[in-house]
Scaffold this active site. Sequence first.
Site, PDB file in Angstrom:
ATOM      1  N   TRP A  20      36.589   2.239  49.704  1.00 37.78           N
ATOM      2  CA  TRP A  20      37.733   1.336  49.481  1.00 37.78           C
ATOM      3  C   TRP A  20      37.665   0.104  50.377  1.00 37.78           C
ATOM      4  O   TRP A  20      38.477  -0.793  50.254  1.00 37.78           O
ATOM      5  CB  TRP A  20      39.063   2.080  49.660  1.00 37.78           C
ATOM      6  N   GLU A  33      45.110   4.453  49.809  1.00 42.64           N
ATOM      7  CA  GLU A  33      46.181   4.503  50.800  1.00 42.64           C
ATOM      8  C   GLU A  33      47.099   5.708  50.586  1.00 42.64           C
ATOM      9  O   GLU A  33      47.501   6.361  51.534  1.00 42.64           O
ATOM     10  CB  GLU A  33      47.003   3.202  50.775  1.00 42.64           C
ATOM     11  N   GLN A  38      48.867  11.377  55.408  1.00 42.17           N
ATOM     12  CA  GLN A  38      48.851  12.782  55.865  1.00 42.17           C
ATOM     13  C   GLN A  38      47.545  13.514  55.524  1.00 42.17           C
ATOM     14  O   GLN A  38      47.529  14.737  55.393  1.00 42.17           O
ATOM     15  CB  GLN A  38      50.023  13.571  55.274  1.00 42.17           C
ATOM     16  N   THR A  39      46.461  12.777  55.309  1.00 40.00           N
ATOM     17  CA  THR A  39      45.190  13.412  54.950  1.00 40.00           C
ATOM     18  C   THR A  39      44.064  12.739  55.717  1.00 40.00           C
ATOM     19  O   THR A  39      44.039  11.514  55.817  1.00 40.00           O
ATOM     20  CB  THR A  39      44.943  13.240  53.432  1.00 40.00           C
ATOM     21  N   LEU A  76      45.307  19.027  47.931  1.00 41.01           N
ATOM     22  CA  LEU A  76      45.552  17.918  48.856  1.00 41.01           C
ATOM     23  C   LEU A  76      46.935  18.007  49.517  1.00 41.01           C
ATOM     24  O   LEU A  76      47.172  17.387  50.553  1.00 41.01           O
ATOM     25  CB  LEU A  76      45.406  16.594  48.080  1.00 41.01           C
ATOM     26  N   GLY A  77      47.825  18.803  48.931  1.00 42.99           N
ATOM     27  CA  GLY A  77      49.154  18.976  49.523  1.00 42.99           C
ATOM     28  C   GLY A  77      50.059  17.774  49.294  1.00 42.99           C
ATOM     29  O   GLY A  77      49.646  16.773  48.726  1.00 42.99           O
ATOM     30  N   TYR A 116      54.680   0.618  55.175  1.00 49.58           N
ATOM     31  CA  TYR A 116      53.311   0.699  55.684  1.00 49.58           C
ATOM     32  C   TYR A 116      52.297   0.478  54.554  1.00 49.58           C
ATOM     33  O   TYR A 116      51.400  -0.354  54.652  1.00 49.58           O
ATOM     34  CB  TYR A 116      53.067   2.060  56.376  1.00 49.58           C
ATOM     35  N   ASP A 134      50.827   2.084  61.264  1.00 48.16           N
ATOM     36  CA  ASP A 134      50.745   3.530  60.999  1.00 48.16           C
ATOM     37  C   ASP A 134      50.638   4.258  62.338  1.00 48.16           C
ATOM     38  O   ASP A 134      50.770   3.644  63.408  1.00 48.16           O
ATOM     39  CB  ASP A 134      49.554   3.845  60.074  1.00 48.16           C
ATOM     40  N   CYS A 188      40.541   4.968  70.205  1.00 51.85           N
ATOM     41  CA  CYS A 188      41.744   5.297  70.979  1.00 51.85           C
ATOM     42  C   CYS A 188      42.425   6.497  70.318  1.00 51.85           C
ATOM     43  O   CYS A 188      43.531   6.409  69.799  1.00 51.85           O
ATOM     44  CB  CYS A 188      42.664   4.075  71.014  1.00 51.85           C
ATOM     45  N   CYS A 198      35.514   1.694  76.118  1.00 48.36           N
ATOM     46  CA  CYS A 198      36.472   0.881  75.354  1.00 48.36           C
ATOM     47  C   CYS A 198      36.321  -0.608  75.663  1.00 48.36           C
ATOM     48  O   CYS A 198      36.356  -1.011  76.830  1.00 48.36           O
ATOM     49  CB  CYS A 198      37.889   1.340  75.686  1.00 48.36           C
ATOM     50  N   CYS A 204      43.997  -2.900  79.067  1.00 47.58           N
ATOM     51  CA  CYS A 204      44.869  -1.794  78.662  1.00 47.58           C
ATOM     52  C   CYS A 204      45.776  -1.369  79.820  1.00 47.58           C
ATOM     53  O   CYS A 204      45.309  -0.828  80.825  1.00 47.58           O
ATOM     54  CB  CYS A 204      44.007  -0.621  78.199  1.00 47.58           C
TER      55      CYS A 204
END
Length: 349
Positions: A20, A33, A38-39, A76-77, A116, A134, A188, A198, A204
């Site tokens: 994508w 997206e 949640q995956t 996938l839930g 989002y 996110d 991160c 980093c 930071c």
Amino acid sequence: MGTQSDIIQWYRSEKRDLPWRHTKDPYKIWLSEIILQQTRVQQGLPYYLKFVENFPQISDFANASEDQILSLWQGLGYYSRARNMHTAAKTVVNDFGGVFPSTYEEILSLKGVGPYTAAAIASFAFDLPRPVIDGNVFRVISRLFCILSPIDKPQGKKEITQALESIFSNSEPATWNQAIMEFGAMQCTPKKPLCETCPIQEKCLAFEHNKVLELPNKEGKVKVKKMDLRYFDFRYGDKLYIRKRTAGAWKNLYEYPVIEDGLKDFNLVDAIHSFLPQNNSWKLKNKYTCTHLLSHRQISAYFYTIYLDSKPFFLKSNIFEIHKNDLGERYPISTLISKYIQQLENYDK
Ligand code: SF4
């Protein structure tokens, strides 16, 4: 160099090659997206490829049956995502002439698309200057600016938004949004951030103040509710008996007749006869117990495999007969029901 260009440069050399990221097609970006909500990427990738192959255009998606979509989504839930996508695809076909909308507000109006996801599609597909926030972005920004206010409270959210706006790239919104999300996912990370390598370590503030693992700060934890489900897998020859769930997280998926909660004085014989007339003779062949976690629920599930001596007549009329091989194929099911079927195959082959 500024923090913004450090992160973009890191992205250009370290990013994962994902399909994508090679497209500007808003339909495919929307698919990716929603699938990735949640995956994890690893788990979502084969689903993305399957959906693109089966439904190359949004009109193909809109014209598919809900059973087809849920079958592809199986495993996938969070099935409401698939149902909402179906509604959104129909909206694009019916209200937008089959052309995916190109403004943030129109994208946001689609079912299942929150701020989002709308920002992600608007920036990735149309280069609109919308910052994506996110979980990864919350983490990176809260550490980079050492924001101690809880990020699940209005004050914390406000501080994160302001800090993010101060380093947002208006000239390269798509690259910037991808870059900061990828930075959160790969560099991160929540438990073992790679601070030693980093590129923005010197800037930071959480690193400077030794607060990296304390951030982001969250106040409220989601309460998990416990529930019991008892499923009755009635079998007669090569037939079994199922129903369609009409509400909740598993809406429109198929399952065995079930009794939910209220199980303190559970009696198996009474429970079976609440589905079957008294004179149906039966034999309990197998019992399987497992625990299953959903986002807000911890489910204790009990499955009873019951063989019937004659064709059953069910007292509850929403139960219907199918061939046993069709469950999970023509009739989409939840991951919990799949777990039971898998152990049953091992046990009963
Ligand atoms: Fe994250 Fe560590 Fe880099 Fe700070 S130094 S941005 S905490 S990886």
